[in-house]
Write a protein that holds these residues in place. Structure first.
Motif, mmCIF file in Angstrom:
data_model
loop_
_atom_site.group_PDB
_atom_site.id
_atom_site.type_symbol
_atom_site.label_atom_id
_atom_site.label_comp_id
_atom_site.label_asym_id
_atom_site.label_seq_id
_atom_site.Cartn_x
_atom_site.Cartn_y
_atom_site.Cartn_z
ATOM 1 N N SER A 63 0.813 -1.221 0.000
ATOM 2 C CA SER A 63 0.000 0.000 0.000
ATOM 3 C C SER A 63 0.844 1.267 0.000
ATOM 4 O O SER A 63 0.352 2.330 -0.392
ATOM 5 C CB SER A 63 -0.940 0.016 1.209
ATOM 6 N N GLN A 64 2.078 1.191 0.418
ATOM 7 C CA GLN A 64 2.936 2.373 0.430
ATOM 8 C C GLN A 64 3.274 2.853 -0.976
ATOM 9 O O GLN A 64 3.804 3.946 -1.138
ATOM 10 C CB GLN A 64 4.220 2.081 1.208
ATOM 11 N N HIS A 65 2.965 2.050 -1.985
ATOM 12 C CA HIS A 65 3.288 2.412 -3.371
ATOM 13 C C HIS A 65 2.036 2.581 -4.226
ATOM 14 O O HIS A 65 2.135 2.576 -5.461
ATOM 15 C CB HIS A 65 4.184 1.334 -3.989
ATOM 16 N N GLU A 66 0.870 2.756 -3.585
ATOM 17 C CA GLU A 66 -0.371 2.750 -4.351
ATOM 18 C C GLU A 66 -0.680 4.064 -5.044
ATOM 19 O O GLU A 66 -1.620 4.133 -5.833
ATOM 20 C CB GLU A 66 -1.545 2.362 -3.451
ATOM 21 N N THR A 67 0.056 5.132 -4.770
ATOM 22 C CA THR A 67 -0.230 6.424 -5.408
ATOM 23 C C THR A 67 0.819 6.813 -6.452
ATOM 24 O O THR A 67 0.750 7.899 -7.017
ATOM 25 C CB THR A 67 -0.312 7.539 -4.351
ATOM 26 N N ARG A 68 1.789 5.945 -6.718
ATOM 27 C CA ARG A 68 2.824 6.272 -7.704
ATOM 28 C C ARG A 68 3.368 4.985 -8.316
ATOM 29 O O ARG A 68 3.259 3.911 -7.726
ATOM 30 C CB ARG A 68 3.968 7.056 -7.048
ATOM 31 N N ASP A 69 3.958 5.119 -9.501
ATOM 32 C CA ASP A 69 4.577 3.961 -10.138
ATOM 33 C C ASP A 69 5.736 3.471 -9.280
ATOM 34 O O ASP A 69 6.478 4.257 -8.682
ATOM 35 C CB ASP A 69 5.091 4.332 -11.533
ATOM 36 N N SER A 70 5.892 2.152 -9.237
ATOM 37 C CA SER A 70 6.913 1.581 -8.370
ATOM 38 C C SER A 70 7.541 0.369 -9.050
ATOM 39 O O SER A 70 7.426 0.189 -10.259
ATOM 40 C CB SER A 70 6.290 1.200 -7.022
ATOM 41 N N THR A 71 8.202 -0.453 -8.258
ATOM 42 C CA THR A 71 8.840 -1.666 -8.759
ATOM 43 C C THR A 71 8.001 -2.880 -8.359
ATOM 44 O O THR A 71 7.144 -2.785 -7.468
ATOM 45 C CB THR A 71 10.256 -1.804 -8.172
ATOM 46 N N PRO A 72 8.256 -4.019 -8.978
ATOM 47 C CA PRO A 72 7.474 -5.219 -8.628
ATOM 48 C C PRO A 72 7.862 -5.833 -7.279
ATOM 49 O O PRO A 72 7.254 -6.833 -6.883
ATOM 50 C CB PRO A 72 7.802 -6.190 -9.774
ATOM 51 N N ALA A 73 8.842 -5.277 -6.587
ATOM 52 C CA ALA A 73 9.384 -5.920 -5.393
ATOM 53 C C ALA A 73 8.319 -6.150 -4.321
ATOM 54 O O ALA A 73 8.201 -7.255 -3.771
ATOM 55 C CB ALA A 73 10.537 -5.090 -4.826
ATOM 56 N N ALA A 74 7.541 -5.108 -3.990
ATOM 57 C CA ALA A 74 6.563 -5.223 -2.898
ATOM 58 C C ALA A 74 5.464 -6.236 -3.209
ATOM 59 O O ALA A 74 5.191 -7.123 -2.388
ATOM 60 C CB ALA A 74 5.974 -3.854 -2.570
ATOM 61 N N PRO A 75 4.789 -6.161 -4.369
ATOM 62 C CA PRO A 75 3.756 -7.177 -4.641
ATOM 63 C C PRO A 75 4.342 -8.583 -4.793
ATOM 64 O O PRO A 75 3.677 -9.566 -4.446
ATOM 65 C CB PRO A 75 3.100 -6.699 -5.940
ATOM 66 N N LEU A 76 5.583 -8.695 -5.277
ATOM 67 C CA LEU A 76 6.204 -10.012 -5.393
ATOM 68 C C LEU A 76 6.460 -10.596 -4.006
ATOM 69 O O LEU A 76 6.217 -11.793 -3.766
ATOM 70 C CB LEU A 76 7.511 -9.905 -6.175
ATOM 71 N N ALA A 77 6.926 -9.748 -3.082
ATOM 72 C CA ALA A 77 7.139 -10.208 -1.707
ATOM 73 C C ALA A 77 5.812 -10.594 -1.058
ATOM 74 O O ALA A 77 5.735 -11.583 -0.311
ATOM 75 C CB ALA A 77 7.834 -9.116 -0.896
ATOM 76 N N ALA A 78 4.754 -9.826 -1.328
ATOM 77 C CA ALA A 78 3.440 -10.146 -0.773
ATOM 78 C C ALA A 78 2.923 -11.470 -1.323
ATOM 79 O O ALA A 78 2.304 -12.267 -0.603
ATOM 80 C CB ALA A 78 2.454 -9.021 -1.079
ATOM 81 N N LEU A 79 3.174 -11.722 -2.602
ATOM 82 C CA LEU A 79 2.756 -12.985 -3.213
ATOM 83 C C LEU A 79 3.485 -14.166 -2.564
ATOM 84 O O LEU A 79 2.868 -15.200 -2.254
ATOM 85 C CB LEU A 79 3.037 -12.942 -4.711
ATOM 86 N N ALA A 80 4.781 -14.003 -2.335
ATOM 87 C CA ALA A 80 5.548 -15.061 -1.680
ATOM 88 C C ALA A 80 5.076 -15.266 -0.241
ATOM 89 O O ALA A 80 4.998 -16.407 0.243
ATOM 90 C CB ALA A 80 7.036 -14.709 -1.711
ATOM 91 N N THR A 81 4.756 -14.179 0.432
ATOM 92 C CA THR A 81 4.255 -14.278 1.808
ATOM 93 C C THR A 81 2.946 -15.036 1.859
ATOM 94 O O THR A 81 2.716 -15.865 2.759
ATOM 95 C CB THR A 81 4.077 -12.875 2.401
ATOM 96 N N THR A 82 2.072 -14.773 0.902
ATOM 97 C CA THR A 82 0.795 -15.483 0.846
ATOM 98 C C THR A 82 1.014 -16.984 0.690
ATOM 99 O O THR A 82 0.357 -17.798 1.353
ATOM 100 C CB THR A 82 -0.057 -14.956 -0.316
ATOM 101 N N GLY A 83 1.937 -17.353 -0.177
ATOM 102 C CA GLY A 83 2.227 -18.773 -0.349
ATOM 103 C C GLY A 83 2.760 -19.417 0.922
ATOM 104 O O GLY A 83 2.369 -20.533 1.279
ATOM 105 N N ALA A 84 3.642 -18.690 1.629
ATOM 106 C CA ALA A 84 4.197 -19.229 2.869
ATOM 107 C C ALA A 84 3.122 -19.387 3.940
ATOM 108 O O ALA A 84 3.073 -20.400 4.655
ATOM 109 C CB ALA A 84 5.315 -18.313 3.367
#
Length: 351
Positions: free
Chosen positions: A227-248
């Motif tokens: 959510s810290q990147h929801e108002t500007r373009d960012s990198t895939p790092a945060a959603p990728l980490a969230a996806l991995a966290t969900t799997g774990a």
């Protein structure tokens, strides 16, 4: 700003002031007489054309408080009660009410603290658009915090012992920590404390609920980081980490059930395992696709969609936590909140 307000020189002018400032003109277009003008401009003369007192903008308040997200709160206390091996009772209801108040206090305080930033990045929000006054938002945050602590006190001293640091965490996050590296961790701690509030209120102890609180906090940490990147373009790092966290988290829920036994676990083990597996799958399915889209294109619209999915996924996660503790009925009751939250989310944004 409402339709009853005009703008003059960049400042808001009420409908009555606009009438007084304008030359009096008859309906036909001719200037009014001196007597008519005196009657119009004399403040002692009742002005029947003045607008009615402004009523609260209920939709603006719904946006400010992000009402659809409110349905993700009761499951915290219910999962906490299940983890504490206690059946929900009157104190659980008080804990839920306390959680709702503290959650909404955080929502109102969040927009009050972000009002200047929102004026530049999200001018449609209730405060920068003028639909809700900043003082009203701050007052609501204070009142809701007081109500939340009072309800926790009614639930007992153990509940108040958890609710007090929960309230302090909410205020610290919104006013001090949000834009620091500690921000996501503070938000995660608040969600974990919310689950422990249900355990403390219902069972009088929090230790059995610590593993469930840790899982819920980890999910919240991932969503908040995105959510810290929801108002500007960012990198895939945060959603990728969230996806991995969900799997774990899904793996832990499925393969690491609680070891201790309690009166809540009287159902056949197969039913508990099946319910936990189904609800864990629902949790993962809720966020997987939006997270993948945000990884492929981390633009504000897709990132906001991923954040919304992460918030909605809190409900099936709470259900899975309750089910793995043996409280299948509680899990199914919590699951019933998901379609209601989704229906409201179509009308009011949760981000």
């Amino acid at each position: 700003m409402s339709g009853r307000e005009a703008v003059s020189g960049g400042e808001a002018v009420s409908g009555r002031e606009a009438v007084i400032a304008a030359p009096a003109v008859h309906p036909g277009g001719a200037p009014a007489s001196t007597t008519d003008q005196a009657r119009t401009t004399d403040p002692r003369t009742p002005d029947l054309r003045s607008p009615a007192p402004r009523t609260p903008d209920l939709r603006a308040w719904a946006e400010l408080l992000r009402l659809p997200a409110l349905f993700t709160v009761p499951g915290d206390a219910l999962a906490g009660a299940a983890a504490a091996t206690a059946r929900p009772d009157r104190r659980t209801v008080l804990a839920i009410a306390s959680s709702l108040c503290l959650y909404e206090a955080g929502m109102a305080l969040n927009d009050w603290a972000d009002r200047e930033e929102d004026a530049a990045e999200r001018p449609h929000r209730p405060l920068p658009s003028g639909r809700v006054r900043p003082a009203a938002a701050l007052g609501a945050a204070c009142a809701l915090t007081a109500a939340g602590l009072a309800l926790a006190a009614r639930a007992g001293r153990p509940a108040l012992t958890v609710a007090a640091p929960l309230a302090a965490t909410v205020w610290s996050y919104d006013l001090l920590l949000k834009r620091t590296p500690a921000g996501p961790f503070a938000m995660a701690a608040a969600r974990g404390l919310d689950l422990l509030l249900g355990a403390a209120a219902t069972g009088g102890r929090i230790r059995p609920a610590l593993p469930s609180a840790a899982l819920l906090s980890t999910h919240t940490l991932a969503v908040t980081t995105v959510s810290q990147h929801e108002t500007r373009d960012s990198t895939p790092a945060a959603p990728l980490a969230a996806l991995a966290t969900t799997g774990a988290l899904a793996w832990l829920l499925h393969h690491r059930p609680p070891r201790d036994r309690s009166p809540l676990r009287r159902r056949p083990p197969g039913l508990t395992a099946a319910a936990t597996t189904a609800l864990t799958a629902a949790y993962a399915a809720t966020v997987a696709r939006p997270y993948v889209h945000a990884v492929l294109n981390p633009s504000p619209p897709l990132t906001q969609r991923a954040v919304g999915a992460g918030i909605r996924a809190t409900i099936p996660l709470q259900c899975a936590l309750a089910a793995r503790s043996g409280a299948v009925t509680t899990a199914l009751f919590t699951a019933a909140l998901a379609p209601v939250a989704q229906r409201f989310a179509r009308r009011v944004s949760v981000t």
